[in-house]
Write an enzyme that holds these catalytic residues in place. Structure first.
Site, PDB file in Angstrom:
ATOM      1  N   GLU A 167       0.780  -1.227   0.000  1.00  0.00           N
ATOM      2  CA  GLU A 167       0.000   0.000   0.000  1.00  0.00           C
ATOM      3  C   GLU A 167       0.819   1.288   0.000  1.00  0.00           C
ATOM      4  OE1 GLU A 167      -3.477   0.242  -0.133  1.00  0.00           O
ATOM      5  OE2 GLU A 167      -3.236  -1.865  -0.682  1.00  0.00           O
ATOM      6  N   SER A 226     -42.888 -32.890  43.649  1.00  0.00           N
ATOM      7  CA  SER A 226     -42.352 -33.280  44.953  1.00  0.00           C
ATOM      8  C   SER A 226     -40.912 -32.858  45.168  1.00  0.00           C
ATOM      9  CB  SER A 226     -42.480 -34.793  45.119  1.00  0.00           C
ATOM     10  OG  SER A 226     -43.845 -35.158  45.201  1.00  0.00           O
TER      11      SER A 226
END
Length: 819
Positions: free
Chosen positions: A88, A483
């Site tokens: 770049e 229960s």
């Protein structure tokens, strides 16, 4: 004459130059005033993904709109920097923001490109790209380019080169939702930037020019060409040798795309629950862009064990109920490629051992299957076509459970499937192409595993498959615990003057409300007569529990239920003593943790700590104070002291008494199947009316697990589908794996309790060693009774109990647990 002409031209040139300069100065001044404030770069905080880790540091999940990890310049490898500079901006460390040499070179190349019809080359520096990405738009105009250059010059004056490069490498878009090199490294190669090879770094550096133009699968040749160009530039710029460049160029482009979603197998429900909690606490912006680092309580090994136990239990029950038919049916008569047809049907991604298959041919002995081709991300279906067989012996379970053939025995594979049927199969171990028939269970359930001392949830399974249903039954399914709620009732009694040998009448009882009669029944509709509290728990006696609750008063039980965290506000009516109120598996696990840890209330948590993007801890679950833990070194001082300020909701002696009674549930009560674990375990079964829900909640001294089984739309699971038959075996299978490498540790006996031999049936003092005698724990000042005192006894055992009219509906219709 020549001198006059020269003087005129010279004067004209000076005037023209001054005019051009004036015009340029005017426009520069005008644009300068319109430039955005470049100083915002110093306070830049990009949206960074939130990462969630297991307790051992392994990544679970990532959450982000833009997949980005921010790395400071010092943490970015030189190899990455070299690749991007070569691709770049090779003069980055030499120019002042605008590369005039590069501009001239680009102009020369563009003149040649104009003649050949090729695309023009740009000359933007990395600094100019930073100005464009952070401060300007992407419009392709001369005005924007001029502003970009002016900003670049100013940025170079305000920031160091390393800072500018840092901003660029963390913000640049590199495709696949990746912003910055760290995220791109993970998404393209499933590794950190520090693990990238030369050719991999070069490929990432090839992407800023246009990620879609160099897609690794759709534009492979162009991607390799651009990567090789970067390698050549790296060599020309002196970063690598010619040999390294040639070696890199000779390699194929080997991209391994990272999988999204939960990164730990079997942890989807856990990860989603953490995501939901983070969203509730911090909001959407912080979750998806705040860069949070979340350390969870998840133990990956425990999670896999819990999920396997639950899945196996669900499959076993579902297969016992028969075959419901194929997933769908395909028309193969005109199909050139059955693979493409079945490839359009999505498999269960979180149950990878189950494969989709289409029946290609079938006879009585076996079916020939076409196995769904593998899906390759960004490439579609694999071209490979794999077949296999489904023999009769691996489909024998599939008696029909629906339609005209319901209950019919299977005589051949043709009774189960036909050509074109799409079914789930699983490969038989130690075979190449033999499969067994599978179907997604209609029944579902949940399991929560918790450290009872801290509330840390080490495993959470919210259902058979997250891919099939995202509904989390561990935290979102409110169901009657039946229960399994009874231990809270009995603990309330033990904490308020009753003893394990207190005797309650187990005989018919009637409760009248609003002119209607409720007659609670025991499972099996039998009665034991006068029985101890221990017997009431071990054999899960409903009528005893109702009488005990009536003797204490439901408001007291409601208060204890609130303290334990089972309910926020339990309606104080007798039916609620049998577990008629709705709660979750998570709450039940937390409640039983109180028994296991000696009476301390714990807050369940899936998160240990959260750090912000800068590493500062902003949340920690463990709030205990440790005096002396911050000492720099040991100098003979005493051990640090952990100060536990959590609420004591139950007497430690009571916690041990009820734990001992629940050990009896495992040893001789309704959950004897759990004895196979071979280590001290306490727990309680639970089954609701018509066997709609089945529970088992149990614990060892250091581990609690709650198991729930039921249909998402509650309906009867069938006679005998109790907590002891369905949920307890799942708990057993899990605990056998989870505790395999741990010693058998007995439950801790608090100081002050006295163990006294009693007759297990009568609760009276007995001689040790006699048949039916157990050692029972008694608090100071209490002992086994010398004579019989029966709670609930009267000359008229059918005497109706009076209930407030406003509680009429709950009493008559909400009778809760049966077993």
């Amino acid at each position: 004459m020549f001198a006059k002409v020269f003087g005129f031209l010279f004067t004209f040139g000076i005037v023209a130059a001054l005019g051009v300069g004036g015009v340029a100065a005017y426009f520069l001044t005008q644009y300068s005033e319109e430039l955005p404030d470049y100083e915002v770069l110093s306070a830049y905080e990009p949206p960074v993904m939130t990462r969630v880790h297991a307790a051992n540091g392994v990544l679970i999940a990532e959450y982000a709109r833009e997949r980005r990890l921010y790395l400071p310049a010092a943490a970015i490898p030189d190899l990455i920097k070299a690749a991007f500079l070569s691709a770049e901006d090779k003069n980055f460390y030499r120019h002042k923001g605008v590369d005039y040499v590069g501009i001239a070179t680009a102009m020369a190349r563009n003149v040649q490109s104009l003649a050949s019809g090729r695309r023009f080359a740009g000359a933007s520096t990395i600094t100019q790209q930073v100005a464009k990405v952070f401060l300007l738009s992407s419009e392709r105009t001369m005005t924007r380019k001029l502003k970009e250059a002016m900003l670049a010059l100013r940025i170079e004056q305000a920031y160091t080169k390393d800072k500018i490069l840092e901003l660029y490498l963390n913000e640049i878009y590199l495709g696949l939702g990746s912003y910055g090199v760290a995220a791109a490294s993970l998404n393209y190669f499933d590794k950190s930037v520090h693990e990238l090879t030369l050719e991999e770094a070069a490929y990432l550096a090839a992407l800023p020019k246009g990620p879609n133009n160099y897609h690794p699968f759709r534009q492979t040749e162009a991607a390799i060409e651009r990567r090789n160009y970067v390698l050549d530039r790296m060599h020309i710029n002196g970063y690598i040798t010619p040999e390294q460049a040639e070696a890199g160029k000779a390699l194929p482009l080997q991209v391994r795309l990272r999988e999204y979603g939960s990164q730990i197998f079997a942890a989807d429900f856990f990860a989603e629950e953490v995501r939901r909690e983070l969203f509730d606490i911090y909001g959407e912006e912080k979750l998806y862009g705040g860069g949070l680092s979340v350390r969870t309580t998840l133990n990956p090994k425990t999670q896999v064990q819990a999920r396997a136990a639950l899945q196996n239990g669900l499959i076993k029950f579902d297969e016992s109920r028969g075959w419901r038919g194929p997933k769908t049916k395909l028309d193969l008569s005109a199909a050139d490629d059955w693979g493409k047809l079945i490839g359009e049907i999505e498999p269960l991604s979180d149950v990878p051992e189950w494969l989709l298959a289409v029946v290609l041919d079938v006879n009585a002995e076996q079916a020939t299957l076409g196995i769904r081709p593998d899906s390759i991300r960004s490439r579609g279906l694999s071209d490979d076509r794999k077949t296999g067989v489904l023999p009769l012996k691996y489909a024998k379970w599939a008696k029909w459970s629906v339609g005209e053939r319901k209950g019919r025995a299977i005589k051949g594979v043709t009774d189960v499937v036909s050509v074109g049927d799409v079914i789930f199969v699983e490969q038989v171990a130690d075979t190449d192409a033999t499969y067994r028939l599978r179907q997604i269970p209609e029944i579902n359930g949940a399991m929560v595993v918790m450290d009872p001392h801290t509330g840390r949830v080490t495993a959470l399974v919210g259902g058979f498959s997250y891919d099939a249903s995202e509904f989390n039954r561990a935290t979102q399914a409110n169901r009657q615990p039946g229960s399994s709620f009874k231990p809270i009732v009995y603990a309330t009694a033990l904490d308020n003057g009753y003893t394990p040998s207190s005797v309650v009448l187990d005989a018919p009882i009637e409760i009248r409300s609003g002119g209607q009669l409720w007659k609670p029944q025991n499972y099996g509709r039998n009665f034991l007569g006068p029985s101890t509290l221990r017997t009431g728990i071990e054999r899960s006696r409903n009528v005893m529990t109702v009488r005990l609750a009536q003797d204490m008063g439901m408001p007291l039980i409601s208060e204890y239920a609130r303290r334990f965290g089972v309910y926020d506000d339990l309606q104080p009516v007798l039916s609620m003593s049998l577990g008629a109120g709705e709660t979750t598996a998570m709450r039940m696990a937390a409640a039983f943790s109180v028994f296991a840890n000696g009476g301390r209330k714990i807050e369940p948590t899936l998160i240990d700590r959260i750090q912000d993007r800068f590493g500062k801890t902003i949340f920690r679950h463990d709030q205990r104070i440790c005096e002396g833990c911050d000492a720099a070194s040991w100098a003979g001082q005493e051990e640090p002291i952990l100060i536990d300020e959590r609420l004591q909701v139950l007497d430690p002696m009571t916690a041990y008494q009820i734990t001992s009674m629940m050990e009896g549930v495992v040893q001789r009560g309704t959950a004897t199947v759990v004895r196979e674990v071979g280590k001290p375990i306490a727990g309680k079964t639970g089954t609701t009316n018509d066997e709609k829900d089945a529970w088992f909640v149990g614990f060892s001294p250091d581990l609690v697990a709650a198991v729930y089984i039921g249909y998402d739309n509650p309906r009867s699971m069938g006679r005998g589908a109790t907590g002891g038959q369905l949920a307890a075996p799942i708990f057993r299978d899990f605990m056998m794996e989870a505790l395999a490498d741990t010693p058998a540790v007995p439950f801790r006996l608090p100081q002050g309790l006295t163990l006294i031999p009693i007759d297990r049936k009568t609760g009276l003092r007995a001689n040790g060693g006699s048949e039916g005698v157990i050692m029972e724990a008694f608090k100071p000042g209490t002992a086994p009774p010398d004579d019989y005192s029966i709670i609930g006894y009267s000359d008229n055992p059918g005497l109706p109990l009076t209930v407030a009219p406003e509680s009429d509906r709950a009493v008559i219709s909400g009778t809760g647990g049966l077993y």
